[in-house]
Design a protein around this motif. Structure first.
Motif, PDB file in Angstrom:
ATOM      1  N   ASP A 150       6.366   7.326   4.828  1.00 32.77           N
ATOM      2  CA  ASP A 150       5.139   7.744   4.438  1.00 32.77           C
ATOM      3  C   ASP A 150       3.925   8.273   5.083  1.00 32.77           C
ATOM      4  O   ASP A 150       2.988   7.636   4.752  1.00 32.77           O
ATOM      5  CB  ASP A 150       4.549   7.223   3.076  1.00 32.77           C
ATOM      6  N   GLU A 190       2.238  12.972  -6.913  1.00 34.17           N
ATOM      7  CA  GLU A 190       2.264  11.123  -6.812  1.00 34.17           C
ATOM      8  C   GLU A 190       1.244  10.945  -5.261  1.00 34.17           C
ATOM      9  O   GLU A 190       0.407   9.790  -5.845  1.00 34.17           O
ATOM     10  CB  GLU A 190       3.556  11.551  -5.804  1.00 34.17           C
ATOM     11  N   HIS A 191       0.736  11.400  -4.511  1.00 37.07           N
ATOM     12  CA  HIS A 191      -0.293  10.804  -3.394  1.00 37.07           C
ATOM     13  C   HIS A 191      -1.615  10.830  -3.613  1.00 37.07           C
ATOM     14  O   HIS A 191      -2.193  11.273  -4.640  1.00 37.07           O
ATOM     15  CB  HIS A 191      -0.094  11.767  -2.163  1.00 37.07           C
ATOM     16  N   TYR A 234      -2.540   8.473   9.577  1.00 41.03           N
ATOM     17  CA  TYR A 234      -2.727   7.859   8.277  1.00 41.03           C
ATOM     18  C   TYR A 234      -2.890   6.541   8.318  1.00 41.03           C
ATOM     19  O   TYR A 234      -3.363   5.946   7.437  1.00 41.03           O
ATOM     20  CB  TYR A 234      -1.110   7.876   7.523  1.00 41.03           C
ATOM     21  N   GLU A 286       0.844  11.222   4.932  1.00 39.70           N
ATOM     22  CA  GLU A 286      -0.105  12.234   3.648  1.00 39.70           C
ATOM     23  C   GLU A 286      -0.814  12.992   3.876  1.00 39.70           C
ATOM     24  O   GLU A 286      -1.482  13.244   2.908  1.00 39.70           O
ATOM     25  CB  GLU A 286      -0.457  10.391   4.165  1.00 39.70           C
ATOM     26  N   MET A 293       0.755  -1.186   0.166  1.00 37.95           N
ATOM     27  CA  MET A 293      -0.192   0.273  -0.142  1.00 37.95           C
ATOM     28  C   MET A 293       1.141   1.317  -0.118  1.00 37.95           C
ATOM     29  O   MET A 293       0.606   1.911  -0.888  1.00 37.95           O
ATOM     30  CB  MET A 293      -1.131   0.114   1.305  1.00 37.95           C
ATOM     31  N   SER A 294       1.631   0.962   0.900  1.00 38.57           N
ATOM     32  CA  SER A 294       2.425   2.410   1.343  1.00 38.57           C
ATOM     33  C   SER A 294       3.717   2.620   1.627  1.00 38.57           C
ATOM     34  O   SER A 294       4.014   0.801   2.847  1.00 38.57           O
ATOM     35  CB  SER A 294       1.973   3.813   1.818  1.00 38.57           C
ATOM     36  N   ASP A 295       4.532   3.204   1.164  1.00 38.85           N
ATOM     37  CA  ASP A 295       5.975   2.231   2.250  1.00 38.85           C
ATOM     38  C   ASP A 295       6.181   3.244   3.501  1.00 38.85           C
ATOM     39  O   ASP A 295       5.088   4.258   4.073  1.00 38.85           O
ATOM     40  CB  ASP A 295       7.455   3.389   1.446  1.00 38.85           C
TER      41      ASP A 295
END
Lengths: 492, 223
Positions: free
Chosen positions: A6, A178-179, A254, A9, A1-3
């Protein structure tokens, strides 16, 4: 999903809008979608008023059965269905198209292309719905709950959905940055889920009916998901956008956002069969629905913690902002209505609440107390940015808020207390059925009173809205936001 | 969340999961049930078979009753009346005499549109034809539809008087006039009678046809 690094957000939203370049970018986006958004909101306000009238007629009929019985067009079954469809598809969906698509455009950080596509979709939507509701009042109602619109109008609605889905994908395709912010997950999910649900339900119930109770199962898989995978994610997406925007503070966590989104997506769409508990369907199916309904506690509590921790300490600022009053009221009700819903799915509780007004109270609690209120908050935030002018009257906003808030709470209490007694009495064969009916009367009258409160609220909203829209310059041009306590400086 | 394909896949599979689990699995498991006799007997190998020559249930819907179902649908009766019975220990459906047994998926296989309903502002109707039968039942339904207060004082069901016409009695009273006593506050003016329209007649035939008066192998009616 995400690093895992991060964790920022929340900063993706330009919630500190003092940066002139971001402000210029946002107003360019707002301009690009303005005509479509305003068209949708105007339509939503119209359907809201019409739906309120249908609702009052239906509500009064339940305790004054001789009211408006001269013609078949106003018989209870048709008024109830006209109300539901005006509100869910007319008010609800136009609000979604108006508010959520605008937030989507802002989050994609690019002026929208093909705004005309949205206007065409909007025209199809509202024409299809007008034909559909006129048709069901005329007598072409299907008597399938949440799918009452007659066969000849549904293709128009389906075309509209598809156009909006295409637009959503295109807006996404040409986004900058990107986000993908949490609101966008919810909007994307809902935009994808709803056409699927709608097309399958239409095919398996209306166009090529499945055998027997497979229809009913499909019906409740669909109907519960209208709330769970359409109205709910749209309203949560709006809340996730507005709370940090208005308060100037990023979303608390997040990770909780991720957990909340995926657990909702996983559990909510299994929950619908709890509407058939005790019915002629296999027990394994009911059990699966009950498990999913109870598991819904996870996304609900997660979202509640996330929203609460974002707002905590800023309640005074929130209370002064019309947007936040509505959004926070809606978010609190999301927690309550969902926990009550999970409890209602338990067999012992359902045994009492099933087939009673309790469920009707629950449906209004969710669709209005949660979804409707948050979307109202969205409109209060959006319109000043679209029109470059402020809401004319703080007093009308207060009337709207208190009428809606007290109205919906009275309705929920009346229908759920009355419905609980109705269920207990119905399960006792010693009590004659007509006595059970008579004992619901005070509660049904209280519900009609709540309906009048909501009518007052909606008229106040409509007056303020059209005043703002058409009477430009007639009211005092203000350079500060319309707040509900004006002695202090504060958030918008 | 940055990976869009992953987001889309997740969104897709979440709904695909429940669509498969709820809708498709139901369709496969019991989307092709067939009529059967009330009970089964064992053949020489001990396998259950249907005895020959017995009636198959549920009966096919059709004829006048099916026209009546269209009226039932178009009036939105489903918003106050369910058509399902829960098992005896779960709720009072059987104890109230609404039906003699729980209804099961097979009871609904011949219905082109299934009207289970979710609300009981009025009583359940899955077996109303078993409770009110024949000419007596027909007369009761007509009075009740014309004005529910005639038969059920205190009911909050609306009147469906628009399905009836009031006409002057021409010679002898009509055979199908609704039998409202002359001293009733709902009686027509003197010299007039109340005649059901075609829609009222077929609607009542539909209500009379709603019967769960048969056993199925999976749910026998117990004495």
């Amino acid at each position: 999903m995400s690093d895992s690094t991060d964790n920022t957000e929340g900063t993706v939203i330009p919630y500190t809008t003092n940066d002139p370049s971001i402000r210029a970018e946002l107003s360019e986006i707002d301009r690009s979608i303005r005509s479509a958004s305003i068209f949708f909101i105007v339509s939503a306000v119209g359907w809201l008023l019409l739906g309120t009238i249908f609702a009052l007629i239906a509500a009064i009929k339940l305790h004054e059965p001789s009211f408006a019985v001269g013609t078949e067009y106003t018989t209870f079954g048709r008024m109830r269905a006209a109300h539901l469809n005006s509100m869910a598809l007319g008010f609800g969906n136009n609000m979604i198209f108006g508010v959520c698509l605008w937030i989507m455009a802002r989050l994609c950080r690019a002026p929208i292309r093909h705004g005309g596509l949205l206007l065409i979709a909007g025209a199809f939507w509202n024409i299809g719905l007008t034909i559909g509701i006129a048709g069901l009042i005329k007598g072409d109602i299907t008597s399938v709950e949440w799918l009452e619109i007659p066969k000849y109008a549904t293709p128009l609605l389906a075309i509209s959905y598809i156009l909006i889905g295409i637009w959503g994908v295109m807006a996404f395709r040409f986004r900058k940055g990107e986000h993908v912010y949490v609101s966008q997950w919810y909007f994307l999910g809902a935009l994808f889920w709803f056409p699927w649900l709608y097309v399958i339900a239409q095919i398996m119930i209306i166009w090529a009916p499945a055998q027997g109770v497979v229809q009913s199962i499909t019906n409740w898989w669909f109907a519960h998901n209208v709330l769970g995978l359409w109205l709910t994610p749209m309203a949560l997406g709006v809340a996730y956008y507005l709370i940090p925007k208005v308060l100037g503070r990023p979303i608390y966590s997040y990770y909780l956002s991720v957990l909340g989104f995926w657990s909702l997506a996983l559990f909510y769409n299994w929950a619908g069969v709890h509407h058939l508990i005790g019915g002629p369907v296999p027990v394994w199916l009911i059990s699966a629905g009950i498990v999913a309904s109870v598991m819904m506690v996870i996304p609900v509590v997660v979202v509640a913690i996330n929203h609460h921790m974002t707002v905590v300490g800023l309640h005074r600022e929130g209370w002064r902002s019309p947007t936040m009053r509505f959004v926070v009221f809606g978010a609190i009700n999301y927690t309550f209505v969902s926990l009550i819903g999970s409890a209602m799915a338990l067999r012992d509780v359902n045994l009492v609440t099933h087939f009673t007004h309790f469920t009707v109270g629950h449906a209004h609690h969710g669709a209005y107390g949660f979804f409707g209120m948050i979307l109202f908050g969205g409109v209060y935030y959006m319109m000043p940015r679209m029109l470059q002018r402020e809401w004319p009257s703080a007093a009308l906003i207060k009337i709207h808020f208190w009428g809606s808030a007290l109205g919906i709470l009275l309705m929920v209490f009346a229908l759920q207390i009355g419905g609980w007694f109705q269920g207990l009495q119905m399960n006792n064969p010693e009590i004659a059925f007509l006595d059970v009916v008579q004992n619901t009367m005070p509660w049904l009258k209280a519900r009609s009173v709540s309906g009048f409160l909501l009518l007052v609220a909606h008229v106040a909203f409509a007056v303020n809205f059209f005043w703002m829209l058409f009477a430009a310059g007639k009211f005092r041009t203000k350079d500060t936001p319309t707040l509900l306590h004006t002695q202090e400086e504060g958030a918008a | 969340m940055k990976s869009l394909p992953l987001l889309f896949l997740g969104i897709f599979f979440m709904l695909a999961f429940s669509f498969t689990g709820i809708v498709l699995t139901s369709h496969v498991q019991f989307g092709a049930l067939e009529q059967t006799t009330e009970s089964l007997e064992a053949d020489e190998n001990g396998n259950p078979v249907m005895p020959e020559g017995e009636t198959l249930y549920p009966l096919r819907e059709g004829g006048v009753a099916l026209q009546g179902k269209e009226v039932y649908i178009s009036m939105g009766c489903i918003y106050c009346h369910s058509q399902q019975s829960r098992r005896d220990s779960f709720g009072a459906d059987v104890a109230r005499g609404w039906a003699q047994r729980a209804t099961v998926p097979r009871d609904y296989i011949s219905q082109s549109r299934v009207l289970l309903g979710t609300m009981r502002t009025g009583p359940d109707l899955v077996n109303v034809g078993g409770r009110l039968q024949g000419d007596g039942g027909r007369e009761w339904h007509h009075k009740h539809l014309y004005n529910p207060q005639i038969t059920s004082k205190g009911s909050n069901m609306p009147s469906f008087a628009f399905l009836y016409k009031v006409q002057a009695i021409d010679g002898a009273p009509s055979a199908d006039a609704v039998a409202i006593p002359a001293d009733s506050p709902y009686a027509p003016p003197a010299g007039h009678e109340i005649i059901p329209t075609h829609r009222a007649k077929v609607l009542v035939e539909y209500l009379l046809s709603l019967k769960i008066d048969y056993s199925l192998p999976e749910v026998p009616i117990l004495d």
